[in-house]
Every structure is written in C-alpha cells, then in structure tokens.
Design a protein around this motif. Structure first.
Motif, PDB file in Angstrom:
ATOM      1  N   GLN A 141      -5.700  -2.929  -7.264  1.00 22.28           N
ATOM      2  CA  GLN A 141      -4.952  -3.891  -8.071  1.00 22.28           C
ATOM      3  C   GLN A 141      -3.637  -3.334  -8.622  1.00 22.28           C
ATOM      4  OE1 GLN A 141      -7.658  -5.254 -11.112  1.00 22.28           O
ATOM      5  NE2 GLN A 141      -9.209  -5.894  -9.620  1.00 22.28           N
ATOM      6  N   GLU A 142      -3.595  -2.037  -8.905  1.00 21.85           N
ATOM      7  CA  GLU A 142      -2.423  -1.468  -9.556  1.00 21.85           C
ATOM      8  C   GLU A 142      -1.627  -0.511  -8.671  1.00 21.85           C
ATOM      9  OE1 GLU A 142      -1.455  -2.460 -12.470  1.00 21.85           O
ATOM     10  OE2 GLU A 142      -3.239  -3.659 -12.936  1.00 21.85           O
ATOM     11  N   ALA A 185      -2.093   0.155  -4.941  1.00 33.32           N
ATOM     12  CA  ALA A 185      -1.766  -0.283  -3.582  1.00 33.32           C
ATOM     13  C   ALA A 185      -0.726  -1.390  -3.546  1.00 33.32           C
ATOM     14  CB  ALA A 185      -3.037  -0.747  -2.870  1.00 33.32           C
ATOM     15  N   THR A 186      -0.505  -2.048  -4.636  1.00 38.06           N
ATOM     16  CA  THR A 186       0.473  -3.142  -4.683  1.00 38.06           C
ATOM     17  C   THR A 186       1.880  -2.674  -5.046  1.00 38.06           C
ATOM     18  OG1 THR A 186      -0.141  -3.572  -6.985  1.00 38.06           O
ATOM     19  CG2 THR A 186      -1.290  -4.832  -5.276  1.00 38.06           C
ATOM     20  N   GLU A 187       2.039  -1.412  -5.364  1.00 37.94           N
ATOM     21  CA  GLU A 187       3.338  -0.893  -5.795  1.00 37.94           C
ATOM     22  C   GLU A 187       3.553   0.479  -5.175  1.00 37.94           C
ATOM     23  OE1 GLU A 187       6.818  -0.321  -6.908  1.00 37.94           O
ATOM     24  OE2 GLU A 187       5.932  -2.189  -7.663  1.00 37.94           O
ATOM     25  N   SER A 188       4.578   0.591  -4.298  1.00 38.00           N
ATOM     26  CA  SER A 188       4.784   1.837  -3.558  1.00 38.00           C
ATOM     27  C   SER A 188       5.132   3.009  -4.470  1.00 38.00           C
ATOM     28  CB  SER A 188       5.889   1.646  -2.508  1.00 38.00           C
ATOM     29  OG  SER A 188       7.106   1.275  -3.117  1.00 38.00           O
ATOM     30  N   THR A 209       1.982   4.312  -5.724  1.00 35.13           N
ATOM     31  CA  THR A 209       1.266   4.953  -4.615  1.00 35.13           C
ATOM     32  C   THR A 209       1.781   6.367  -4.380  1.00 35.13           C
ATOM     33  OG1 THR A 209       1.014   2.774  -3.581  1.00 35.13           O
ATOM     34  CG2 THR A 209       0.560   4.696  -2.215  1.00 35.13           C
ATOM     35  N   VAL A 257      -1.430   3.188   2.917  1.00 32.92           N
ATOM     36  CA  VAL A 257      -0.731   2.123   2.171  1.00 32.92           C
ATOM     37  C   VAL A 257       0.767   2.224   2.395  1.00 32.92           C
ATOM     38  CG1 VAL A 257      -0.185   1.273  -0.132  1.00 32.92           C
ATOM     39  CG2 VAL A 257      -2.539   1.864   0.445  1.00 32.92           C
ATOM     40  N   SER A 304       3.686  -0.335   4.296  1.00 32.20           N
ATOM     41  CA  SER A 304       4.612  -1.002   3.370  1.00 32.20           C
ATOM     42  C   SER A 304       5.993  -1.095   4.000  1.00 32.20           C
ATOM     43  CB  SER A 304       4.685  -0.234   2.051  1.00 32.20           C
ATOM     44  OG  SER A 304       5.674  -0.775   1.210  1.00 32.20           O
TER      45      SER A 304
END
Length: 446
Positions: free
Chosen positions: A167-168, A170-173, A176, A205, A209
C-alpha cells in the motif's frame, strides 16, 4: 480494578519510581528515534508513534503489575513484562526461562531501535513502519521468532509489513528505492535473508515502473559479489518462468565489474539464469554476449538445440499442447487431453535415451575417424620403412656374394698349387722339369 482504585493504593505512582532515573535516558532516546524515523513524504500519513515506554506503562496500569524482566541490547536496557513478551517471541521465551536479566547480541545490521519496534508488537500494538525501518523490522521479527498467529485485536507483524509494502512502498518509486537501500545494511549478517527478499521485491517493482528510471541499477552494481549472488539466487527462485529481469541485472553487474571477477565467480552468477526462461531476443543477446563465460554460452546453445528437437517432436504429437510462458498467457488455454503418468515418463525416457544415443554415436564416429587417420599414417610409415629395409638387404646380399666369389677363386688356385707340389715331391727329379714347365721352379744359377 478501576484505575482510581490503584491510584488510591499508590501502586501506579510507585511502579516506576525506583527505576525512573535509570530508564529516563533510554525512553527519551527511544521516543526521539521513533518520532524521527521516516521520510517527510509519509510523516503526515502516520499518527504519532507510540513509544515503548508509554506502552509498557499502559500495560502496567491495565494489568496492575510492573516489569519483571530486563533485556539488555547494545548499550540500552529494556524493562519489560515477561508474559506478553514470551507469548509472542520464541527467542526471548527460550532465554528468559532460567533468568530474568539477559543480554542479547543482535546480528549484523540490526539495531536496538529495530528490537524495540518488534517488542511493541508483543504488547498488541501496531508498529510504526516506515520505508527506512521496514526491512530491519522484518529481519528482527524473523530473527526473534515472533509468532505468526493472528488475533482479532493484533494481526501478525508480517501481515502489517506486507500490507505496508503493497500500500505504501510499491506504489511510490521513491519509497521503493529507500527500502532497497536500507536492505543493503543487513546483507552479510545472520538476519540477511529477509533483507535479500525485500531487495529482490523492490527490484521487481522498480523494473516494472515507468517512472523509476534506471538509476536504481547503480545500487545493484555496487553490491559485492557475495551479496549479488544472494540476490540472484533469490530472484531465480521467485521468477522460475521468466528470467529476463535476472539476465539484465547479471549483465549490468558484469559490465560494471569487468576484469574484477574470476571466471568461477562469473560462472556461479550466470548459472542462476535459466536460459529456457528467457525471451527469444534476450537469448540471442546472451549467445553473443562477450562478458559471459564461454562454457555457459556453449551449454545454453546446446540446450536450445535440444529443446528445438524436443519441440519438433512435440509438434507431431497432436495430444500435447505447445509450451507457453505464463507471462504470455492472456486467456486460459483449453485443458489438453489427459495422459497417464507412465506414458509421459516413457516418452521422456525415450527422448533422453535417443539424445544420449545420438551424442554417443557422434562421439564414437569422430573417434573412429581419428583412429582411421592414425592407422593410415602408420601404414604409410611402415611401407616406407619396409622399402628401405628391402633395398638395404639387397645391397648387403650382393656385396656378400661378390666377396664369396673372390674367396672361392683364390681357394681353387691354392688347391692347384698344393696338388702340384705334391706331385713334384712324389716324382723326385722329374718334378723339377715339371715345375719348370709350370714356371714354379726357376733355372739353377751357374
């Protein structure tokens, strides 16, 4: 018992009275470190994290008991309640059985802060996770053997970690990359396995992206060979059917370590790649890649030829569906007709036997040709040697024959002379006249 009842008895006010000075510095430092953890991008999304001291105090007030065990980690002293700790933590349960005051030596990369965050979960509280502490909390939880039993009030820590990652992180490179870099600090230690797994997941991930770019590849290229080997092994297990990403990582790593790795190190790294799990373009790149060990390339080409022959064989079998990578499937394929296990094993055995026989025949044919060439050379040598021997023998016999003739002639003349002398001596005076006729005896001087 109601809280005011405990206050009337003076229990709550005196629980930490005798240890407040000893714990003051530790809890203050813990509170400061917990509140400072994380990046500015996610602080607004999190409620102010509860410190371990506040949680321990709340437990003491609720249960009416003070901490009864001491756990020393690095230069910090944790006063905890035994029951909740040993209920969730297998490591502490073993070591607190015979003693209430223990010292723990954490593995490489783990800190007292990571330990305190894991202990928070033992008190049925949510752990304040951030990109910078995610990997270390996961590694500490595994090393401390935190129970994987979920309850209605307190889900297992790993569940919280997984939810936070998807949720936190993997959604923001950016987050990551934060997690990826924090994993490196744990590599090489006893608790490195969870960090390696998180590193591989972050790579997957970032590779998928469209906004991450390729700067993160430099973090992979900077790994020592032992750590890169661990990451490659992990990615091999995670992606058995598609090794395109793994091949790109290995190739990038070899490119940045040109001349710095031994052939054995390069070979171990390359053999984590399953060539049959590569897409055709990357397989063609592999067989022409000068950075890869020649032995690995040759084996890849031979394997490809065997698979091509196998595919041709399967093409003539109407009951067998063609092999397709799971990543290429967009719609489920119809189920092929069922075959018995014995038939499948027999077919595969025949294929392997045929391939082995063909290879043996080719090797034998090559050996026979080599032997024939060697035999032809030996025959030529023997023929020349025989001709030379015959010529020498003929010359020797001729010389011996000529010498024998001379000897026989001389012997005949000698025989005649001997016979003449014998007649001379037998006939007396008449012999002299006979000898003179023969010219053997000359005239007597006057």
């Amino acid at each position: 018992m109601e809280m005011n009842g405990w206050q009337q008895l003076g229990v709550v006010d005196t629980i930490y009275e005798d240890q407040e000075e000893d714990e003051e510095d530790f809890f203050n430092s813990l509170s400061h470190s917990s509140s400072a953890v994380g990046s500015p991008s996610n602080r607004a999304d999190l409620s102010p994290p509860s410190t371990l001291r506040a949680i321990v105090e709340a437990w003491s007030r609720e249960k009416g008991c003070r901490p009864d065990v001491i756990v020393r980690v690095e230069d910090q002293c944790f006063r905890l309640h035994k029951d909740p700790v040993i209920h969730r933590c297998g490591y502490l349960k073993r070591h607190l059985t015979d003693s209430s005051d223990i010292t723990i030596k954490l593995p490489l990369g783990l800190t007292a802060d990571a330990f305190s965050l894991v202990i928070i979960s033992c008190y049925n509280e949510n752990v304040p996770l951030t990109p910078t502490n995610l990997a270390s909390v996961c590694a500490a939880a595994e090393w401390l053997e935190i129970s994987n039993k979920n309850t209605s009030t307190n889900p297992y820590l790993t569940t919280l970690i997984e939810d936070y990652f998807f949720q936190e992180v993997a959604t923001e490179s950016v987050r990551t990359i934060e997690v990826l870099r924090s994993c490196v600090k744990l590599f090489g230690g006893e608790a490195s396995a969870p960090a390696v797994t998180f590193f591989a997941r972050c790579v997957e991930v970032l590779a998928g992206s469209v906004v991450a770019g390729e700067e993160w590849l430099d973090d992979v290229a900077a790994l020592p060979i032992e750590e890169m080997q661990a990451v490659s092994d992990e990615m091999h297990e995670r992606s058995l059917h598609d090794h395109d990403l793994l091949y790109r990582l290995v190739d990038h790593y070899l490119e940045n370590h040109e001349g710095k790795l031994s052939e054995e190190e390069k070979a171990r790294l390359c053999y984590t790649i399953t060539c049959s799990s590569l897409s055709p373009p990357l397989f063609m790149h592999l067989v022409q890649n000068p950075r890869l060990p020649l032995r690995f390339i040759v084996q890849a080409m031979l394997l490809d030829q065997l698979q091509s022959h196998h595919s041709m064989f399967l093409h003539h079998q109407p009951t067998i569906a063609p092999q397709i990578k799971p990543s290429q499937l967009q719609h489920p394929l119809p189920t092929p007709p069922a075959q018995t296990l014995g038939a499948i094993l027999q077919r595969d055995a025949l294929l392997r036997q045929s391939a082995h026989l063909r290879a043996s025949m080719e090797a034998t044919s090559f050996r026979i040709e080599s032997l024939e060439r060697e035999m032809a050379g030996l025959k030529r040598c023997l023929r020349r040697s025989d001709e030379a021997a015959r010529s020498e023998s003929f010359r020797t016999v001729s010389e011996i024959t000529a010498k024998s003739g001379d000897i026989e002639g001389k012997a005949f003349l000698g025989t005649r002379l001997v016979r003449g002398f014998k007649r001379f001596f037998k006939k007396g005076g008449g012999a002299s006249a006979e000898c003179r006729k023969l010219g053997v005896v000359g005239e007597a001087p006057d």
